[in-house]
Design a protein around this motif. Sequence first.
Motif, PDB file in Angstrom:
ATOM      1  N   ARG A 219       1.928  -9.224 -10.930  1.00 30.66           N
ATOM      2  CA  ARG A 219       3.023  -8.530 -11.593  1.00 30.66           C
ATOM      3  C   ARG A 219       2.496  -7.675 -12.749  1.00 30.66           C
ATOM      4  O   ARG A 219       1.705  -8.151 -13.572  1.00 30.66           O
ATOM      5  CB  ARG A 219       4.030  -9.546 -12.121  1.00 30.66           C
ATOM      6  N   ASP A 220       2.922  -6.405 -12.796  1.00 31.72           N
ATOM      7  CA  ASP A 220       2.587  -5.481 -13.882  1.00 31.72           C
ATOM      8  C   ASP A 220       1.097  -5.215 -14.031  1.00 31.72           C
ATOM      9  O   ASP A 220       0.649  -4.742 -15.084  1.00 31.72           O
ATOM     10  CB  ASP A 220       3.125  -5.995 -15.226  1.00 31.72           C
TER      11      ASP A 220
ATOM     12  N   VAL B  24       3.546  -9.771   1.729  1.00 32.62           N
ATOM     13  CA  VAL B  24       4.717  -9.597   0.871  1.00 32.62           C
ATOM     14  C   VAL B  24       4.501  -8.414  -0.064  1.00 32.62           C
ATOM     15  O   VAL B  24       3.434  -8.284  -0.677  1.00 32.62           O
ATOM     16  CB  VAL B  24       4.984 -10.872   0.029  1.00 32.62           C
ATOM     17  N   VAL B  25       5.520  -7.552  -0.163  1.00 35.01           N
ATOM     18  CA  VAL B  25       5.556  -6.509  -1.186  1.00 35.01           C
ATOM     19  C   VAL B  25       6.815  -6.748  -2.004  1.00 35.01           C
ATOM     20  O   VAL B  25       7.928  -6.655  -1.486  1.00 35.01           O
ATOM     21  CB  VAL B  25       5.581  -5.095  -0.575  1.00 35.01           C
ATOM     22  N   ASP B  26       6.658  -7.070  -3.263  1.00 34.07           N
ATOM     23  CA  ASP B  26       7.801  -7.411  -4.103  1.00 34.07           C
ATOM     24  C   ASP B  26       8.601  -6.164  -4.498  1.00 34.07           C
ATOM     25  O   ASP B  26       8.130  -5.030  -4.393  1.00 34.07           O
ATOM     26  CB  ASP B  26       7.332  -8.124  -5.374  1.00 34.07           C
ATOM     27  N   ASP B  27       9.821  -6.425  -5.002  1.00 31.08           N
ATOM     28  CA  ASP B  27      10.676  -5.348  -5.481  1.00 31.08           C
ATOM     29  C   ASP B  27       9.980  -4.563  -6.596  1.00 31.08           C
ATOM     30  O   ASP B  27       9.273  -5.126  -7.430  1.00 31.08           O
ATOM     31  CB  ASP B  27      11.986  -5.918  -6.041  1.00 31.08           C
ATOM     32  N   LEU B  28      10.193  -3.268  -6.598  1.00 31.22           N
ATOM     33  CA  LEU B  28       9.769  -2.392  -7.686  1.00 31.22           C
ATOM     34  C   LEU B  28       8.255  -2.313  -7.851  1.00 31.22           C
ATOM     35  O   LEU B  28       7.759  -1.919  -8.905  1.00 31.22           O
ATOM     36  CB  LEU B  28      10.408  -2.828  -9.014  1.00 31.22           C
TER      37      LEU B  28
ATOM     38  N   CYS C 171       2.702  -7.669  -6.094  1.00 32.15           N
ATOM     39  CA  CYS C 171       3.791  -8.242  -6.884  1.00 32.15           C
ATOM     40  C   CYS C 171       4.634  -7.171  -7.581  1.00 32.15           C
ATOM     41  O   CYS C 171       4.288  -5.989  -7.626  1.00 32.15           O
ATOM     42  CB  CYS C 171       3.231  -9.224  -7.904  1.00 32.15           C
ATOM     43  N   ASP C 172       5.730  -7.625  -8.154  1.00 30.62           N
ATOM     44  CA  ASP C 172       6.703  -6.783  -8.831  1.00 30.62           C
ATOM     45  C   ASP C 172       6.036  -5.871  -9.855  1.00 30.62           C
ATOM     46  O   ASP C 172       5.281  -6.327 -10.714  1.00 30.62           O
ATOM     47  CB  ASP C 172       7.736  -7.695  -9.506  1.00 30.62           C
ATOM     48  N   ALA C 173       6.312  -4.557  -9.739  1.00 29.23           N
ATOM     49  CA  ALA C 173       5.848  -3.543 -10.701  1.00 29.23           C
ATOM     50  C   ALA C 173       4.326  -3.472 -10.803  1.00 29.23           C
ATOM     51  O   ALA C 173       3.796  -3.003 -11.810  1.00 29.23           O
ATOM     52  CB  ALA C 173       6.453  -3.784 -12.073  1.00 29.23           C
TER      53      ALA C 173
END
Length: 284
Positions: free
Chosen positions: A52-53, A94-98, A74-76
């Motif tokens: 994430r990020d 898996v490709v997370d939202d955003l 992960c996300d962003a």
Amino acid sequence: MIAANNQILYTSLGGVIVSPKEDAFDQQIISNLYENGVGVITFDAPLTKIPRDAFFGQGELLSITLPDGIERICDAAFAGTSISEITIPQSVEVVDDLAFMSCHKLVKFAGKFASEDGRALIVDGVLKFIATANMESYTIPEGVTTLDLELLCDDTTIEEIVLPSTVRKIEMSAFEGYDSLERVVLNEGLEEIGSFAFNSPNIEELTIPSTVNYIGDMPFFQNVALERLILLPVTPPEMDDRYMLWEEDLDYRTIIVPQCSLELYRNADCWRKYKDIIVGNEDL
């Protein structure tokens, strides 16, 4: 360029060193060098995800090459970067939202989950993101069943989106906040529209297909331009009546419904507050 399983390769504006978010990865970075026009981030163990990020806001990042073995983005993870294209390794599950939010220069996806035209990232029927750079109109590929939230880049110039008949659900905020967007074409087969879905300020008219049976909270809440809402369902769709369709007043707006259903809409619990602007049309 091919990355080893413990490396990420990249290019950057001016050849600057691009560093992932501190402590984003479980693995330790043992080197981050930029030589011969390529940056190489080397970790002390193979990578299995982009956290994430991880590269959030790294506007100097122009391209990225991920290693095989990555299972999740992960996300962003790449939000706010300047990448123009990316190849998704076949190992990704898996490709997370955003994950690619605000990637304003993104024009192409390749590899796993990429659409045939390279403009869309589609995971198990869910459209995760549209690479809209340098594009004014886009028809979403057949086979997509769900539109994920915030599909477009914040500063997109796209004006029109056309949905195929395979789409059954639009998630919340799918088309929220895009100033350039003027037209969304919805097709029969669509069943659910999520909250805030069309909170884009410049859509003047929208037709809801006859198959829609549910509309979420405040779907057009901040859409000041929407003057004509055409509803084709004979039975009024369920809608949460705690909230308004629009934030602004209703004086210049019209809700058009099938003539045979006029009184149904005017008396339905979730629609009666708009009865003064609901009119029937024999042609629907």
